[in-house]
Design a protein around this motif. Sequence first.
Motif, mmCIF file in Angstrom:
data_model
loop_
_atom_site.group_PDB
_atom_site.id
_atom_site.type_symbol
_atom_site.label_atom_id
_atom_site.label_comp_id
_atom_site.label_asym_id
_atom_site.label_seq_id
_atom_site.Cartn_x
_atom_site.Cartn_y
_atom_site.Cartn_z
ATOM 1 N N SER A 11 10.699 44.717 -36.174
ATOM 2 C CA SER A 11 11.741 45.976 -35.834
ATOM 3 C C SER A 11 13.231 45.532 -35.450
ATOM 4 O O SER A 11 13.848 46.407 -35.281
ATOM 5 N N THR A 183 18.835 38.771 -28.709
ATOM 6 C CA THR A 183 18.255 39.943 -29.283
ATOM 7 C C THR A 183 18.048 41.063 -28.208
ATOM 8 O O THR A 183 18.045 40.640 -26.764
ATOM 9 N N PHE A 185 15.262 41.458 -26.869
ATOM 10 C CA PHE A 185 14.393 40.927 -25.724
ATOM 11 C C PHE A 185 14.943 41.053 -24.574
ATOM 12 O O PHE A 185 14.328 40.994 -23.335
HETATM 13 O O1 NJP Z 1 12.794 40.069 -29.424
HETATM 14 P P1 NJP Z 1 12.875 41.580 -29.845
HETATM 15 P P2 NJP Z 1 13.043 38.751 -29.968
HETATM 16 N N1 NJP Z 1 2.986 46.009 -31.042
HETATM 17 O O2 NJP Z 1 12.694 42.404 -28.609
HETATM 18 C C1 NJP Z 1 7.671 43.828 -31.304
HETATM 19 C C2 NJP Z 1 10.318 34.994 -28.596
HETATM 20 N N2 NJP Z 1 11.214 34.482 -27.914
HETATM 21 O O3 NJP Z 1 13.085 38.898 -31.439
HETATM 22 O O4 NJP Z 1 6.915 47.517 -31.279
HETATM 23 C C3 NJP Z 1 3.579 45.798 -32.177
HETATM 24 O O5 NJP Z 1 14.019 41.710 -30.738
HETATM 25 C C4 NJP Z 1 8.769 44.500 -30.835
HETATM 26 O O6 NJP Z 1 8.725 45.796 -31.643
HETATM 27 P P3 NJP Z 1 8.276 47.536 -31.204
HETATM 28 C C5 NJP Z 1 9.663 36.227 -27.967
HETATM 29 O O7 NJP Z 1 8.574 35.845 -26.861
HETATM 30 C C6 NJP Z 1 12.525 35.130 -27.686
HETATM 31 O O8 NJP Z 1 13.739 38.043 -29.219
HETATM 32 O O9 NJP Z 1 9.058 48.218 -32.057
HETATM 33 N N3 NJP Z 1 4.868 45.172 -32.112
HETATM 34 C C7 NJP Z 1 9.943 43.785 -31.424
HETATM 35 O O10 NJP Z 1 9.884 44.035 -33.011
HETATM 36 C C8 NJP Z 1 8.813 36.982 -29.121
HETATM 37 O O11 NJP Z 1 7.576 36.400 -29.403
HETATM 38 C C9 NJP Z 1 13.682 34.456 -27.187
HETATM 39 O O12 NJP Z 1 8.883 47.345 -29.896
HETATM 40 C C10 NJP Z 1 5.291 44.678 -30.977
HETATM 41 C C11 NJP Z 1 9.383 42.454 -31.381
HETATM 42 O O13 NJP Z 1 8.195 42.470 -31.033
HETATM 43 C C12 NJP Z 1 9.828 36.760 -30.425
HETATM 44 O O14 NJP Z 1 10.688 35.468 -29.895
HETATM 45 C C13 NJP Z 1 13.563 33.024 -26.750
HETATM 46 C C14 NJP Z 1 4.549 45.162 -29.687
HETATM 47 C C15 NJP Z 1 10.061 41.840 -30.136
HETATM 48 O O15 NJP Z 1 11.649 41.522 -30.498
HETATM 49 C C16 NJP Z 1 10.686 37.584 -30.944
HETATM 50 O O16 NJP Z 1 11.369 38.199 -29.956
HETATM 51 C C17 NJP Z 1 12.319 32.550 -27.121
HETATM 52 C C18 NJP Z 1 3.321 45.866 -30.046
HETATM 53 N N4 NJP Z 1 2.487 45.948 -28.792
HETATM 54 C C19 NJP Z 1 11.128 33.084 -27.465
HETATM 55 N N5 NJP Z 1 5.199 44.736 -28.612
HETATM 56 C C20 NJP Z 1 14.842 35.120 -26.845
HETATM 57 N N6 NJP Z 1 15.077 36.412 -27.309
HETATM 58 O O17 NJP Z 1 15.720 34.604 -26.083
HETATM 59 C C21 NJP Z 1 6.477 44.148 -29.076
HETATM 60 O O18 NJP Z 1 11.957 31.213 -26.491
HETATM 61 N N7 NJP Z 1 6.472 44.092 -30.365
#
Ligand code: NJP
Length: 224
Positions: A11, A183, A185
């Motif tokens: 998302s 992001t 995040f």
């Molecule tokens: O963050 P964000 P990123 N069920 O918040 C989803 C890793 N990472 O793209 O459910 C289903 O934009 C949430 O969707 P929603 C980080 O650990 C990041 O940066 O609608 N979905 C959203 O689509 C993660 O593993 C950085 O809230 C669930 C997504 O997860 C990955 O990159 C650095 C959910 C998160 O997207 C993507 O993060 C790094 C659930 N229960 C690693 N809970 C960084 N940004 O700096 C959450 O080393 N989501």
Amino acid sequence: MSKVLFITGASSGIGAATARAAVKAGHKVALLARSEDKLNKLVDELGEDNAFALPCDVTDVEALESAFDAAVTRFDQIDAVFANAGLGATGKGTEEGDIDNFRTMIDVNIFALTVTCKLAIPYLKETKGHLFLTGSRAAHATLPGSVYGATKWFVRGYAENLMAELGEHDIRVTNVNPGMVDTPFFDEEKPDALRPEDVAGAVMFALEQPARVSVPSIQIYPMR
Ligand code: NJP
């Protein structure tokens, strides 16, 4: 050749950027996250022929199973699964950290990721497909007391173990380890960080390699 990607955490951030990059390259995407409105907007943007919204909480095993079924019903096969949903960088260590936050991080970053990988295997066996897991630079560092960092150390070790299990089925496994990415995040903007498109580009690089090439790990960090 057009492939079908099943992307969790689609998302926003890295997952949404990967969906955009994949469709631009001619692939189809099944999009998972809890935020139905954001997934629907992304489908509008990418086109209903190319993208399919599957709103669900990835910690709900039955919902995840149904999502895999629905994706295959819609697109016939799954060529790549990106176990990317994750959260939780508070910057706090174990003493200052919040217990509910520990549980959520373990549920999403470890449990749901593991179930996603397990459910992916039968589909990826059919296509000799590709499994991506989002780890982190935090799994290549020591962050004092960080539970978030430890969940990503799990991902790093688990990805290696999956490679050992799935190689004989010609399923490729890639552990994606970004440094800081700008992001949702984070609560605030990170101007010096990577952009989600940068990580998506690295994922696409691994995806598009010929079958003889394995990219076990990607490390992609901001210059500063
Ligand atoms: O963050 P964000 P990123 N069920 O918040 C989803 C890793 N990472 O793209 O459910 C289903 O934009 C949430 O969707 P929603 C980080 O650990 C990041 O940066 O609608 N979905 C959203 O689509 C993660 O593993 C950085 O809230 C669930 C997504 O997860 C990955 O990159 C650095 C959910 C998160 O997207 C993507 O993060 C790094 C659930 N229960 C690693 N809970 C960084 N940004 O700096 C959450 O080393 N989501």
